[in-house]
Design an enzyme around this catalytic site. Structure first.
Site: not given
Length: 346
Positions: A107, A155, A243
């Site tokens: 991430s 994303t 998500h």
């Protein structure tokens, strides 16, 4: 304690050992958490219709994805702030993933720098938020590429941040002292705030391609029209994701969205499913409905909380073992043998 067995048992164990505020951050979703629970409910509605006397022989789970060949079609999803779950954070997660022969999606909001995560030897993708400061974003892409990440996962479902009721009730607005987002550390040593770009458009894919040689996947697609646009703009893969229920409450479950996205993509790029996978049987259902692989998020965090790297390894091995066992029972030798007719909704 090293976890094993069912995902719910591991989650209960993690709840017992974590700070309740941190557990709720990791476990929670947006709004009334309808989408969070809906992701799992969608799997619970499905039933399997196995085939018999097909002599499948030994099960082979090997899978090709952008930049990597995996022993099983399971990828660790990008999740933030692993040091809330374990003192060694993403380094422990990566070590567990490496021990299981898996793939970790790092991430942007990791609490360990991508360079330190890469030092574990784990196979990595890197999840990216394109920020208004494109120069800083380009520098982050260069860091991920230099660290050996094998693909970028862009994303695209976060023009604004989701509202998390649990965090608001706890007043959780800051990380504990000494815990920061190391991938947002600038060259001058300052850790920047993540700024999402509300004006992000499809031209971001071309911009990103101009700054890397890595494959680019987009994560956060639910509508089949967006899946077609993604392919038209040259992406290398699509992640069907809401998500983890943390953005728009009331959004469709990822499993329910999957078949239309698969139809729209028509085999031109791999399609992954993220959200609600809690078992090998869940993974089988997603693969049968057209996913090329699944992403696993929260269960990995619960394994991390309970057993560090060994806990992560155990969670991944338990799930892949269950997937192989279930495939043998439905008469499938390879993931490609899994077809929609094996799944029904009573």
């Amino acid at each position: 304690m090293v976890p094993g067995g069912r995902a719910r048992e591991v989650e209960r164990g993690a709840r017992d050992v974590l700070d309740p505020v941190h557990f709720d951050y990791l476990a929670g979703g947006a709004g009334d958490e309808r989408t969070l629970t809906g992701n799992e409910d969608a799997f619970a509605r499905r039933r399997l219709v196995p085939r018999v006397l097909r002599g499948p022989g030994p099960v082979d789970l090997s899978t090709d994805l952008p930049g990597v060949r995996l022993a099983a079609p399971v990828v660790v999803a990008p999740t933030a702030f692993h040091r809330l779950a374990h003192r060694d954070g993403e380094a422990a997660t990566a070590a567990g993933v490496a021990a299981a022969g898996g793939l970790l999606t790092v991430s942007t909001m990791a609490t360990t720098a991508v360079e330190g995560i890469a030092a574990t030897g784990a196979a990595l993708w890197f999840q990216l938020y394109v920020q208004p400061d494109r120069a800083f974003t380009a520098a982050l892409v260069a860091r991920a590429e230099a660290a050996g990440c094998r693909a970028l996962v862009l994303t695209v479902d976060s023009p604004v941040r989701g509202r998390h009721g649990r965090d608001e009730r706890h007043g959780f607005t800051e990380l504990p002292p000494g815990v920061v987002c190391e991938n947002l550390r600038a060259a001058d040593g300052r850790v920047r705030d993540l700024v999402v770009d509300p004006d992000l458009g499809w031209d971001a894919v071309a911009w990103l391609r101009g700054r890397t040689t890595l494959p680019v996947l987009v994560k956060g697609v639910l509508h089949p029209a967006d899946a077609r646009l993604a392919v038209e703009h040259g992406v290398d893969g699509i992640v069907v994701s809401n998500h983890g229920g943390r953005q728009l409450d009331g959004a469709v479950s990822t499993l329910d969205a999957l078949p239309a996205v698969v139809e729209a993509v028509a085999g031109r790029v791999p399609v992954l499913l993220d959200g609600g996978v809690r078992s090998g049987v869940d993974a089988l259902v997603a693969l049968a409905l057209g996913a090329d692989a699944v992403m696993l998020g929260r269960p990995v965090l619960w394994g991390l909380a309970l057993g560090g790297a060994d806990g992560v390894r155990a969670v991944l091995e338990d799930l892949t073992d269950e997937l192989a066992h279930a495939m043998a029972l439905v008469g499938a030798h390879r993931p490609a043998d899994l077809t929609p007719d094996l799944v029904t909704v009573p």
